[in-house]
Design a protein around this motif. Structure first.
Motif, PDB file in Angstrom:
ATOM      1  N   ALA A 151       5.700  60.631 -37.418  1.00 16.15           N
ATOM      2  CA  ALA A 151       5.312  61.998 -37.745  1.00 16.15           C
ATOM      3  C   ALA A 151       5.312  62.830 -36.473  1.00 16.15           C
ATOM      4  N   ASP A 152       5.334  64.158 -36.634  1.00 12.44           N
ATOM      5  CA  ASP A 152       5.394  64.948 -35.412  1.00 12.44           C
ATOM      6  C   ASP A 152       4.047  65.522 -35.011  1.00 12.44           C
ATOM      7  N   GLU A 153       2.987  64.986 -35.595  1.00  8.60           N
ATOM      8  CA  GLU A 153       1.657  65.449 -35.193  1.00  8.60           C
ATOM      9  C   GLU A 153       0.671  64.290 -35.159  1.00  8.60           C
ATOM     10  N   LEU A 154      -0.320  64.420 -34.302  1.00 11.58           N
ATOM     11  CA  LEU A 154      -1.380  63.411 -34.213  1.00 11.58           C
ATOM     12  C   LEU A 154      -2.655  64.147 -33.834  1.00 11.58           C
ATOM     13  N   GLU A 155      -3.687  64.004 -34.666  1.00  6.13           N
ATOM     14  CA  GLU A 155      -4.958  64.636 -34.322  1.00  6.13           C
ATOM     15  C   GLU A 155      -5.985  63.581 -33.950  1.00  6.13           C
ATOM     16  N   ILE A 156      -6.470  63.665 -32.720  1.00 11.99           N
ATOM     17  CA  ILE A 156      -7.518  62.723 -32.306  1.00 11.99           C
ATOM     18  C   ILE A 156      -8.805  63.499 -32.096  1.00 11.99           C
ATOM     19  N   PHE A 157      -9.886  62.900 -32.532  1.00 14.42           N
ATOM     20  CA  PHE A 157     -11.166  63.617 -32.566  1.00 14.42           C
ATOM     21  C   PHE A 157     -12.183  62.918 -31.679  1.00 14.42           C
ATOM     22  N   SER A 158     -12.834  63.689 -30.796  1.00  9.56           N
ATOM     23  CA  SER A 158     -13.849  63.086 -29.922  1.00  9.56           C
ATOM     24  C   SER A 158     -14.784  64.175 -29.398  1.00  9.56           C
ATOM     25  N   TRP A 159     -15.749  63.757 -28.571  1.00  2.84           N
ATOM     26  CA  TRP A 159     -16.604  64.760 -27.908  1.00  2.84           C
ATOM     27  C   TRP A 159     -16.297  64.828 -26.408  1.00  2.84           C
TER      28      TRP A 159
END
Ligand code: GAL
Length: 419
Positions: free
Chosen positions: A29-37
């Motif tokens: 895929a052409d997107e990657l969302e990583i979530f953190s603080w």
């Protein structure tokens, strides 16, 4: 090996194995969302991982979704809304231990990563005890990226010399030298917003109880309202008397700044403070800043581990898996940790890439008695932690140790801790 870890690989996990294919760089895929603080000052280590990813997958747009706030105070609330609303990020930061298992795994929101662990040979490079903390009988649920130490006291050696004090070995010694510091206009112990009070509490409680009884609090063998547990609150109250009055309005970095700038003598903070002081403030470990185990906890290593998991319905699952591979890799780990202040969770890390603080932490980790952090997700689930924050607020206002002990009994029951 799987058997050794006591992790049963169920049939569905084996099926998932086939569903974690090796990806060709142009087939993702052409997107990657990583979530953190890990925003702002906390960002450089994460960015080093994103850079590695960018080199491998230049066409993928990485959305680095961060919510500021130490220890995830704000991020966890946002994550909860997203997860429960069916809008998970592709991969998110979560502490190894009960924060992961007792919260997201229990709610059946995570994908089993056992096949990935096997495929990447991680069963042999992550310590068995750590894999147990991120696993259940049904699978392995996240990829650990580091080992942080919670019970560290920081100071600036030159300042202590100037003020004529030495790092205290125990809290009694601290309470003895604190008036001397106050008389010189120096805050003895810098404190920040409420989660850092939880953080300080766990170090004080460990000193007061010792490792064995600390562990027993979380197995239910030592009641939270026992005289020993209440005595830990009493000691905590005495220590609080020597902290700054504006604590609740400061971030952990601002409390660390008080030490760095010579407005305070000490603070107790996890070793992300070493990352902040060396990476952001460019101070040299040993001379620019010094450290000891927080008073009364020498020989004990209160640990926590940051990890990333793969939520069910991750929108860009293939890329999320590629991200996790980088996180668990030796190169990824040895790029991330020297900037972060933590040590690698892998047993084969290249210590020559780490500074003197990390080298000493790594040595301590290899021979100290290891206990889990409450404030950073190892010993209790998120429900308990949220309720504990309320107990702490009450304590900060009333300084009533008995009431705090009793309140902990009820929040433990409510959140099924130690049962
Ligand atoms: C901890 C986390 C660390 C660091 C710290 C301060 O909970 O494990 O990596 O980010 O909070 O925000």
């Amino acid at each position: 090996m799987l058997k050794k870890l006591g992790i049963a690989v169920c049939a569905s996990a084996m099926l998932t194995a086939g569903a974690i294919p090796a990806q060709a760089a142009d087939k993702v895929a052409d997107e990657l969302e990583i979530f953190s603080w890990w925003a702002g000052d906390e960002g450089p280590a994460l960015e080093a991982l994103i850079d590695i990813h960018g080199k491998k997958f230049p066409k993928v747009d990485v959305v680095n979704a961060t919510v500021t706030g130490g220890s995830g105070v704000n991020a966890k609330a946002v994550l909860k809304t997203r997860m429960l609303g069916g809008n998970p990020p592709d991969s998110f930061q979560v502490h190894a231990g009960q924060e992961l298992i007792g919260t997201w795994v229990k709610a059946d929101r995570m994908e089993d990563l056992t096949p990935l662990f096997e495929q990447e040979g991680w069963m042999d490079v992550f310590p068995e005890g750590l894999v147990k903390l991120i696993g259940t009988d049904d699978g392995i649920w996240s990829v650990p990226v580091n080992i942080h130490r919670s019970n560290v006291m920081w100071y600036v050696p030159d300042n202590l010399n100037k003020w004529g004090v030495r790092p205290p070995q125990n809290w009694e010694e601290f309470i003895e030298i604190a008036p001397k510091l106050k008389a010189q206009g120096v805050v003895p112990l810098a404190l920040a917003q409420n989660w850092t009070a939880n953080h300080l509490w766990e170090s004080v409680a460990l000193a007061s109880l010792g490792a064995e009884k600390w562990d027993k609090l979380w197995t239910g063998e030592l009641p939270f309202n026992s005289p020993e547990a209440v005595a830990a609150w009493d000691l905590f109250g005495k220590v609080l008397d020597y902290t700054n009055t504006d604590a609740s309005s400061l971030s952990w970095q601002q409390a660390t700044d008080m030490v760095v700038d010579g407005r305070a003598a000490f603070n107790v903070m996890g070793d992300w403070a070493a990352g902040y002081m060396s990476t952001t403030k460019k101070l040299k470990p040993g001379t620019g800043f010094g450290w000891v185990a927080s008073p009364g906890t020498n020989g004990q290593f209160m640990f926590l581990a940051d990890s990333f998991g793969l939520p069910k319905k991750s929108p860009n699952r293939d890329q999320a898996i590629e991200w996790l591979k980088i996180l668990g890799s030796k190169d990824g780990s040895d790029a991330f940790n020297p900037l972060k202040g933590s040590i690698s969770a892998r047993t084969d890390s290249d210590l020559s890439k780490y500074n003197d603080y990390a080298k000493s932490a790594s040595k301590d980790f290899s021979h100290d008695r290891i206990v889990g952090s409450l404030a950073h997700g190892v010993t209790a689930n998120e429900g308990f932690m949220n309720d504990f924050a309320t107990v702490m607020e009450m304590y900060l206002k009333t300084r009533n140790s008995d009431a705090a002990g009793k309140a902990m009994v009820s929040i433990a029951m409510k959140n099924k801790i130690g049962q």
